[in-house]
Design an enzyme around this catalytic site. Structure first.
Site, mmCIF file in Angstrom:
data_model
loop_
_atom_site.group_PDB
_atom_site.id
_atom_site.type_symbol
_atom_site.label_atom_id
_atom_site.label_comp_id
_atom_site.label_asym_id
_atom_site.label_seq_id
_atom_site.Cartn_x
_atom_site.Cartn_y
_atom_site.Cartn_z
ATOM 1 N N ARG A 196 0.540 7.372 -2.248
ATOM 2 C CA ARG A 196 0.719 9.093 -1.630
ATOM 3 C C ARG A 196 2.238 8.812 -2.286
ATOM 4 O O ARG A 196 2.442 10.484 -1.714
ATOM 5 C CB ARG A 196 0.710 8.077 -0.223
ATOM 6 C CG ARG A 196 -0.773 8.601 0.069
ATOM 7 C CD ARG A 196 -1.317 8.088 1.418
ATOM 8 N NE ARG A 196 -1.420 6.217 0.901
ATOM 9 C CZ ARG A 196 -1.383 6.031 2.268
ATOM 10 N NH1 ARG A 196 -1.240 6.435 3.342
ATOM 11 N NH2 ARG A 196 -1.496 4.230 1.633
ATOM 12 N N ARG A 231 -5.583 -2.095 8.083
ATOM 13 C CA ARG A 231 -6.486 -2.507 8.134
ATOM 14 C C ARG A 231 -6.406 -3.720 7.276
ATOM 15 O O ARG A 231 -4.783 -3.707 6.667
ATOM 16 C CB ARG A 231 -7.306 -1.498 7.028
ATOM 17 C CG ARG A 231 -8.191 -0.524 8.157
ATOM 18 C CD ARG A 231 -8.354 0.059 6.381
ATOM 19 N NE ARG A 231 -8.476 0.796 5.790
ATOM 20 C CZ ARG A 231 -7.384 1.955 5.251
ATOM 21 N NH1 ARG A 231 -8.047 2.490 5.961
ATOM 22 N NH2 ARG A 231 -7.140 2.484 4.332
ATOM 23 N N ASN A 259 -10.551 -2.302 -6.611
ATOM 24 C CA ASN A 259 -9.150 -1.287 -7.006
ATOM 25 C C ASN A 259 -9.764 -1.312 -8.595
ATOM 26 O O ASN A 259 -9.606 -0.921 -9.092
ATOM 27 C CB ASN A 259 -8.324 -2.785 -7.188
ATOM 28 C CG ASN A 259 -7.076 -2.123 -5.538
ATOM 29 O OD1 ASN A 259 -6.784 -3.185 -5.386
ATOM 30 N ND2 ASN A 259 -7.710 -1.176 -5.141
ATOM 31 N N TRP A 260 -11.097 -2.147 -9.143
ATOM 32 C CA TRP A 260 -11.977 -2.839 -10.095
ATOM 33 C C TRP A 260 -13.111 -1.139 -10.561
ATOM 34 O O TRP A 260 -12.918 -0.858 -11.386
ATOM 35 C CB TRP A 260 -12.885 -3.230 -10.392
ATOM 36 C CG TRP A 260 -12.133 -5.104 -10.613
ATOM 37 C CD1 TRP A 260 -12.033 -6.189 -10.069
ATOM 38 C CD2 TRP A 260 -11.821 -5.106 -12.191
ATOM 39 N NE1 TRP A 260 -11.686 -7.262 -11.044
ATOM 40 C CE2 TRP A 260 -10.867 -6.604 -12.003
ATOM 41 C CE3 TRP A 260 -11.069 -4.677 -13.374
ATOM 42 C CZ2 TRP A 260 -10.037 -6.665 -12.970
ATOM 43 C CZ3 TRP A 260 -9.964 -4.713 -13.676
ATOM 44 C CH2 TRP A 260 -9.433 -6.027 -13.603
ATOM 45 N N SER A 303 -7.067 -5.581 -5.372
ATOM 46 C CA SER A 303 -8.403 -6.439 -5.112
ATOM 47 C C SER A 303 -9.426 -6.638 -5.908
ATOM 48 O O SER A 303 -8.993 -5.486 -7.013
ATOM 49 C CB SER A 303 -8.400 -5.144 -3.659
ATOM 50 O OG SER A 303 -8.949 -4.667 -4.132
ATOM 51 N N ARG A 357 -0.432 9.241 -9.209
ATOM 52 C CA ARG A 357 -0.484 7.521 -8.782
ATOM 53 C C ARG A 357 0.397 7.043 -10.171
ATOM 54 O O ARG A 357 1.372 5.859 -9.165
ATOM 55 C CB ARG A 357 -2.118 7.711 -9.108
ATOM 56 C CG ARG A 357 -2.448 8.805 -7.885
ATOM 57 C CD ARG A 357 -4.491 7.718 -8.245
ATOM 58 N NE ARG A 357 -3.917 5.980 -7.382
ATOM 59 C CZ ARG A 357 -3.698 6.447 -6.213
ATOM 60 N NH1 ARG A 357 -3.908 6.847 -5.659
ATOM 61 N NH2 ARG A 357 -4.466 5.071 -6.024
ATOM 62 N N ASP A 380 0.898 -1.353 0.032
ATOM 63 C CA ASP A 380 -0.217 0.448 0.025
ATOM 64 C C ASP A 380 0.798 1.346 -0.059
ATOM 65 O O ASP A 380 1.928 1.426 0.719
ATOM 66 C CB ASP A 380 -1.136 0.068 1.089
ATOM 67 C CG ASP A 380 -1.946 0.614 0.858
ATOM 68 O OD1 ASP A 380 -2.370 1.848 -0.229
ATOM 69 O OD2 ASP A 380 -2.727 0.673 2.644
ATOM 70 N N GLY A 381 0.348 2.451 -0.723
ATOM 71 C CA GLY A 381 0.956 3.715 -0.569
ATOM 72 C C GLY A 381 1.938 4.143 -2.252
ATOM 73 O O GLY A 381 2.390 4.691 -1.762
#
Ligand code: FPP
Length: 264
Positions: A34, A204, A78-79, A75, A43, A30-31
């Site tokens: 950011r 999470r 994510n779609w 995931s 991104r 993740d990240g």
């Protein structure tokens, strides 16, 4: 020298005990977004750079002798991201599989995938099944790519198959147990993770391996995925080796040690 080939001796203060390594490490990468944003980049640049972290982590885990590594690459949720980002990620997976296949073969690494493959673009499906077939005989390490994966969906599908077997009279409801459900999951032939790593400071599970993580040690780091390299994996492994796994039992010296747990 490229980041993925740094010898582990570069990190003498992060020595891990090879006898107490996790058998299976799972990572929520993740990240990326950011990482890009703080640099004023798109991104997708974060995802691109994240691919280098994947290579570094696979390489390091392989060098250490970790037999299973699961990467949450995409995931079910994510779609719902912008179409351009989804398209970019699919192209990135496609390119990764093509460019890495030689290296994976050389390192004796087997690739498997979990998730709803039918949702992936045909080109990704094709190269993924080619890679799975090509690497199927490799034994030193297994990299599990979670693509279009959702933990709840995995459990629901497993429950549906068991319900069908009950309805057809092949099994009785009282025969349904944890082991049966486990055998119906997409990870039926993969041991449960011993260590889960999540990067970027988020605390999470995000619908990742929900059934399989029941007794997994959790490790969260502020490091953003594109910055996560050898050193960070070693840090996570050191933290893991500092823990006592009790599996719901008491810590009276008779609880299962990390090495015993690895044999389980
Ligand atoms: C989460 O970061 C990351 C993803 C949804 C994609 C993961 C993909 C890669 C690491 C690319 C390479 C992978 C392989 C297997 C070649 P985010 O975009 O949610 O970051 P944010 O929370 O900062 O926005």
């Amino acid at each position: 020298m490229e980041a993925s080939s740094l010898p582990l001796s570069e990190f003498p203060n992060l020595s891990v005990d090879p006898a107490r390594l996790p058998r299976h490490v799972a990572i929520v990468m993740d990240g990326n977004g950011r990482w890009a944003r703080v640099r004023g980049l798109n991104r997708c640049e974060g995802h691109r750079r994240g691919k280098d972290s994947v290579r570094a982590v696979v390489e390091t885990a392989r060098q250490l002798g970790i037999p299973y590594l699961t990467l949450f690459a995409f995931s079910n949720e994510n779609w719902q991201r912008p179409k351009t980002e989804v398209r970019f990620l699919m192209q990135l997976f496609h390119r990764y599989l093509i460019t890495e296949s030689k290296r994976l073969m050389k390192r004796d690494i087997r690739v498997v995938a979990i998730g709803e493959m039918s949702r992936l673009p045909a080109a990704v499906r094709r190269v993924l099944s080619d890679t799975i077939r090509l690497t199927a005989g490799n034994r030193t390490m297994t990299v599990v790519l979670a693509l279009s994966y959702g933990g709840r969906q995995d459990v629901v599908e497993a429950a549906r198959r068991i319900a069908e077997a009950v309805a057809a009279g092949r099994i009785k409801p009282e025969q349904v147990d944890e082991r049966m459900l486990q055998r119906e999951l997409l990870t039926w032939n993969i041991p449960d993770p011993d260590l889960l790593i999540r990067t970027s400071g988020e605390l999470r599970l995000s619908n990742f391996l929900l059934f399989q993580l029941a007794y997994t040690e959790l490790y969260f780091t502020e490091t953003l995925w594109p910055d996560f390299r050898e050193r960070d994996l070693l840090r996570a492994l050191c933290a893991y080796q500092g823990r006592t796994r009790r599996f719901g039992m008491v810590d009276d010296g008779a609880s299962i040690s990390l090495s015993a747990a690895n044999q389980a």
